[in-house]
Design an enzyme around this catalytic site. Structure first.
Site, PDB file in Angstrom:
ATOM      1  N   VAL A 125      37.536   9.549 -15.838  1.00 29.40           N
ATOM      2  CA  VAL A 125      38.408   9.983 -14.751  1.00 29.40           C
ATOM      3  C   VAL A 125      38.446  11.512 -14.699  1.00 29.40           C
ATOM      4  O   VAL A 125      38.574  12.168 -15.733  1.00 29.40           O
ATOM      5  CB  VAL A 125      39.850   9.447 -14.945  1.00 29.40           C
ATOM      6  CG1 VAL A 125      40.775  10.010 -13.888  1.00 29.40           C
ATOM      7  CG2 VAL A 125      39.863   7.932 -14.922  1.00 29.40           C
ATOM      8  N   CYS A 126      38.324  12.053 -13.493  1.00 25.25           N
ATOM      9  CA  CYS A 126      38.513  13.490 -13.292  1.00 25.25           C
ATOM     10  C   CYS A 126      39.381  13.684 -12.053  1.00 25.25           C
ATOM     11  O   CYS A 126      39.976  12.726 -11.547  1.00 25.25           O
ATOM     12  CB  CYS A 126      37.173  14.211 -13.159  1.00 25.25           C
ATOM     13  SG  CYS A 126      36.249  13.767 -11.660  1.00 25.25           S
ATOM     14  N   ALA A 127      39.444  14.898 -11.534  1.00 24.15           N
ATOM     15  CA  ALA A 127      40.339  15.170 -10.406  1.00 24.15           C
ATOM     16  C   ALA A 127      39.859  14.510  -9.124  1.00 24.15           C
ATOM     17  O   ALA A 127      40.638  13.839  -8.431  1.00 24.15           O
ATOM     18  CB  ALA A 127      40.492  16.668 -10.211  1.00 24.15           C
ATOM     19  N   GLU A 181      36.286  13.105  -8.740  1.00 23.46           N
ATOM     20  CA  GLU A 181      35.173  12.180  -8.962  1.00 23.46           C
ATOM     21  C   GLU A 181      33.919  12.834  -9.536  1.00 23.46           C
ATOM     22  O   GLU A 181      33.265  12.272 -10.412  1.00 23.46           O
ATOM     23  CB  GLU A 181      34.792  11.423  -7.679  1.00 23.46           C
ATOM     24  CG  GLU A 181      33.686  10.395  -7.849  1.00 23.46           C
ATOM     25  CD  GLU A 181      33.286   9.746  -6.540  1.00 23.46           C
ATOM     26  OE1 GLU A 181      32.095   9.786  -6.215  1.00 23.46           O
ATOM     27  OE2 GLU A 181      34.173   9.175  -5.847  1.00 23.46           O
ATOM     28  N   MET A 214      41.462  11.195  -9.559  1.00 25.79           N
ATOM     29  CA  MET A 214      42.915  11.133  -9.456  1.00 25.79           C
ATOM     30  C   MET A 214      43.375  11.237  -8.000  1.00 25.79           C
ATOM     31  O   MET A 214      44.445  10.755  -7.650  1.00 25.79           O
ATOM     32  CB  MET A 214      43.550  12.249 -10.293  1.00 25.79           C
ATOM     33  CG  MET A 214      43.377  12.056 -11.793  1.00 25.79           C
ATOM     34  SD  MET A 214      44.086  10.499 -12.424  1.00 25.79           S
ATOM     35  CE  MET A 214      45.847  10.841 -12.294  1.00 25.79           C
TER      36      MET A 214
END
Length: 375
Positions: free
Chosen positions: A72-74, A76, A100
């Site tokens: 998971v990142c901000a 993608e 996110m």
């Protein structure tokens, strides 16, 4: 090994059903500490992506060997890169579609129940942000409450149900997320209702909500009664729906109560908040099902993912409803407050029509968890 995109919906269903999930969060530690994907059986490892650019070999021992790893990142991009590196090492890797941002914008429509004289009530759960909105359906008409800015979810649902949105209502002027109410009302040709005491500087036309106002909806004539319940804002309004449901906005939650400080009036509004909770709500039937505009923690979700509980049970279990000493209550709601929502002043101005941020700016303004409650 190939990597797959896990949709936010799948992660949400795992959280609701209390299924396990291993998450490798590659955002900065401060962002991770502030806001992450919650689940009772979720496990997390936070390693910033910039520490993994040259490879993931050094963290393999901290990861499950057989279990799927969701990166998971901000937004993608970084998670795709890290998931590919894990796959090259033979790990079962996936990335969260949309990061996110996608998690924050997911809305899940869930049925709350049927009305006595016909009609249905649905709750839209924004699980990543803790926002709750509602659609009341009667015949071929619908009323919408506390809609978020993801307007297509509501309009598509209304089209699927073959109903026309006739009324759009906000329980108060929101400060933690951007309301989609006005945009939906304009698109649907519906009336947009806003508490008059919250909208004194509104740069648009609206229907002023006042205490005791009644709205009739659909073929079964469902009655929506406005109940002025100040404390979170000056105009905070609850809605009684057919004497079955109580929409409390951000005044009363399942496990907490609303905060009175987001417009800078904590001391002035603390007394209003207590009066609403301890006098106005106390006079209502304990059989009313409370439907708030937010939830704070995953424990507040029922087994089916909905957020709802009888008012009588809350008076027994919710600490915020059981503080006898007025001074202790005042200290709780004015001094023991969490960090204020991200960009809450800008969000208030946007909801008043005084700012017109673009879609990406709106996303950035809403980043972070729900912070509307007293802890």
């Amino acid at each position: 090994m190939a990597i797959r995109a896990m949709l936010p919906q799948e992660a949400a269903e795992k959280a609701i059903r209390k299924k396990p999930l291993f998450i490798l969060d590659v955002r900065n530690p401060a962002d991770f500490a502030d806001w992450k994907i919650e689940g009772e059986r979720f496990k997390h490892l936070n390693i910033p992506y910039y520490e993994l650019i040259d490879g993931v070999e050094e963290i393999l021992e901290q990861l499950p060997a057989e279990e799927e790893i969701v990166v998971v990142c901000a937004k993608e991009g970084s998670s795709v890169m890290v998931a590919e590196l894990l796959a090259e090492q033979g790990r079962n890797a996936a990335y969260l579609k949309g990061g996110m941002k996608g998690w924050s914008e997911l809305l899940m429509p869930l049925k709350i129940g049927d009305l006595k004289e016909g009609g249905e009530l649905y709750q839209f759960v924004r699980i990543g942000k803790g926002c709750l909105s509602y659609m009341l359906v009667s015949g071929h008409e619908a009323a919408l409450f506390d809609a978020t800015r993801m307007t297509e979810v509501y309009t598509d649902f209304a089209a699927k149900m073959n109903v026309q949105i006739k009324h759009v209502l906000d329980t108060h002027l929101h400060a933690d997320h951007i309301s989609g109410g006005r945009a939906i009302a304009e698109a649907a040709g519906a009336k947009y209702w806003l508490p008059a005491k919250d909208a004194g500087e509104a740069a648009f036309k609206y229907e002023p909500l006042e205490d005791g106002d009644e709205i009739l909806l659909g073929s079964s004539v469902i009655r929506i009664e406005a109940l002025h319940t100040p404390g979170h804002t000056a105009g905070s309004t609850s809605f009684l729906i057919d004497d079955q449901y109580l929409l409390t906005g951000d005044i009363l939650f399942i496990d907490s109560i609303g905060r009175p400080d987001l417009a800078g009036h904590a001391e002035d509004w603390a007394g209003d908040l207590r009066k609403t909770l301890y006098s106005i709500y106390k006079e209502l039937s304990g059989e009313l099902v409370v439907l708030p505009a937010h939830f704070m923690i995953m424990d507040e979700l029922n087994a089916d993912g909905t957020v709802a509980k009888k008012l009588g049970e809350l008076f027994e279990e919710n600490h915020g409803l059981n503080i006898r000493d007025e001074e202790e209550f005042r200290l709780l709601v004015t001094k023991s407050l969490p960090q204020q929502p991200n960009a809450y002043l800008e969000i208030r101005q946007t909801n008043m029509g005084m700012m017109q941020p673009n879609a990406e700016q709106q996303r950035d303004m809403e980043i972070g968890p729900n912070r509307c409650a007293v802890r």
